[in-house]
Design an enzyme around this catalytic site. Structure first.
Site, PDB file in Angstrom:
ATOM      1  N   ARG A   1      -9.872  -0.166   5.599  1.00 27.33           N
ATOM      2  CA  ARG A   1      -8.798   0.778   5.633  1.00 27.33           C
ATOM      3  C   ARG A   1      -9.134   2.147   5.792  1.00 27.33           C
ATOM      4  NH1 ARG A   1      -3.936  -0.768   3.396  1.00 27.33           N
ATOM      5  NH2 ARG A   1      -3.201   1.013   3.914  1.00 27.33           N
TER       6      ARG A   1
ATOM      7  N   ASP B   1      -0.511 -13.354   3.993  1.00 29.80           N
ATOM      8  CA  ASP B   1       0.004 -12.360   3.107  1.00 29.80           C
ATOM      9  C   ASP B   1       0.719 -13.108   1.984  1.00 29.80           C
ATOM     10  OD1 ASP B   1       0.398  -9.802   2.276  1.00 29.80           O
ATOM     11  OD2 ASP B   1       2.423  -9.729   3.484  1.00 29.80           O
TER      12      ASP B   1
ATOM     13  N   ARG C   1       4.746   5.814   2.630  1.00 32.93           N
ATOM     14  CA  ARG C   1       5.044   4.338   2.268  1.00 32.93           C
ATOM     15  C   ARG C   1       6.261   4.436   1.930  1.00 32.93           C
ATOM     16  NH1 ARG C   1       1.439  -0.214  -0.732  1.00 32.93           N
ATOM     17  NH2 ARG C   1       0.548  -0.162   1.513  1.00 32.93           N
TER      18      ARG C   1
ATOM     19  N   HIS D   1       3.012  -2.608   9.093  1.00 35.36           N
ATOM     20  CA  HIS D   1       2.236  -2.254   8.115  1.00 35.36           C
ATOM     21  C   HIS D   1       0.840  -1.749   9.118  1.00 35.36           C
ATOM     22  CE1 HIS D   1      -0.251  -0.913   5.232  1.00 35.36           C
ATOM     23  NE2 HIS D   1      -0.522  -1.940   4.207  1.00 35.36           N
TER      24      HIS D   1
HETATM   25  N1   CP Z   1      -2.898  -3.728   1.954  1.00 35.60           N
HETATM   26  C1   CP Z   1      -2.373  -2.907   1.004  1.00 35.60           C
HETATM   27  O1   CP Z   1      -1.585  -2.134   1.809  1.00 35.60           O
HETATM   28  O2   CP Z   1      -2.469  -2.601  -0.124  1.00 35.60           O
HETATM   29  P1   CP Z   1      -1.875  -1.633  -1.237  1.00 35.60           P
HETATM   30  O3   CP Z   1      -0.514  -2.333  -1.500  1.00 35.60           O
HETATM   31  O4   CP Z   1      -2.746  -1.749  -2.508  1.00 35.60           O
HETATM   32  O5   CP Z   1      -1.991  -0.182  -0.754  1.00 35.60           O
END
Ligand code: CP
Length: 324
Positions: free
Chosen positions: A292, A224, A101, A128
């Site tokens: 996820r 979002d 990330r 993402h």
């Molecule tokens: N949706 C998502 O990526 O959540 P986090 O930022 O908690 O990883």
């Protein structure tokens, strides 16, 4: 050739379908596919904070028989004391997957260019894609299909989630409508890439400033946060700017009667989505968060197989699962 997953279009439409089928398989039988038996290790590196991504990758790696090595923001020398290329050259001799990330998409591309093990984008400023695998899996579970469904995304349409909804949606053959205020819409190269993929899949792209146009008859409504990581100082302006794009009871009146609602979380009730909708009967947000785990397990196993980095038992298990 090593396969990586850096953007939503790194899977062909047919490959996306296979990964989602495998995700359904590993969801039904969580401990059958042991792609990381050994235990092998996987690097899970965070330059930004996380809840879902951290827990779902750590749990998924353990379910696959492996051991996650989690690096929290500020802990690695990556990108300041050591180049991304050199980090890749070191890591790919130690771990079986690199999950990262970060901020710049270019960093992920550089990592992938120098890594002999799969690199997975766990969120960048631009995309993402792991979140979208979970979202598509959730829609498929609730609607029984993806192709032809109308998906409306409302809010900050210039952010990574909007880009990924646009690209992943058309990759699955969906009619994707992205709505946000002028100046906060997807960049031209994202729209073009989406239109090109839509021409292959029968999907459709609409980018608009009119939320009602996006919502008309929508089977899926998504949003979002209006304030992504690093934009906290812009909160007052953003509250005003995106106000007309809130997902609420009124916006759902324009959508299909049986529309489902998605949010990648964390959510801010009363801002981009009302509590009534987020906690209401059309919300499939908790399934989405759970998915996820299943989607990423499928992705990790699939990438290892496609990269020629899996043992015979894993190849057989993945081939069986992806054909469901
Ligand atoms: N949706 C998502 O990526 O959540 P986090 O930022 O908690 O990883």
């Amino acid at each position: 050739m090593t396969r990586h997953f850096l953007t939503d279009l790194d899977l062909s439409p047919e490959e996306l379908d296979r990964v989602l089928s495998l995700a359904e398989h590993v969801k039904a039988q969580p401990y059958k596919v042991k792609a990381l038996a050994g235990p092998q290790t996987a690097a899970v590196i965070f330059d930004k904070t996380s809840t879902r991504t951290r827990f779902s990758f750590a749990s998924g790696i353990a379910h696959l028989g492996g051991q996650p090595i989690i690096v929290n923001p500020g802990e690695a020398q990556l990108g300041h004391k050591e180049s991304i290329a050199d980090t890749a050259r070191v890591l790919d001799r130690q771990v079986s997957l690199i999950i990262w990330r970060t901020y710049a998409q270019a960093g992920l591309e550089e990592m992938a260019q120098h890594s002999r093990v799969p690199v997975i984008n766990a969120l960048s400023d631009d995309y993402h894609p792991c979140q979208l695998l979970a979202d598509l899996l959730t829609i498929r579970e609730h609607k029984g299909r993806l192709a032809g469904l109308k998906l409306a995304y409302l809010g900050d349409a210039a952010n990574n989630m909007a880009n990924s909804y646009l690209l992943a949606g058309v990759n699955a053959g969906m009619d994707v409508r992205i709505a946000g205020p002028e100046g906060y819409l997807p960049q031209e190269h994202i729209i073009t890439a989406g239109e090109d993929r839509a021409a292959e899949t029968g999907g459709k792209v609409t980018v608009t400033t009119d939320p009602a146009k996006a919502l008309a008859g929508a089977d899926v409504v998504a949003t979002d946060t209006w304030i992504s990581m690093g934009q906290e100082d812009e909160k007052p302006q953003r509250m005003k700017l995106f106000g007309d794009y809130q997902v609420n009871a009124q916006s759902l009146e324009v959508a299909a009667e049986d529309a489902v609602v998605l949010h990648c979380l964390p959510a801010y009730r009363g801002m981009e989505i009302t509590a009534e909708v987020l906690d209401g009967p059309r919300s499939v947000i908790w399934d989405e968060a759970e998915n996820r785990l299943h989607a990423q397990k499928a992705l990790m196993a699939w990438l290892l197989v496609e990269s020629g980095l899996a043992d015979e038992a894993t190849v057989a298990a993945v081939k069986a699962g992806e054909r469901r």
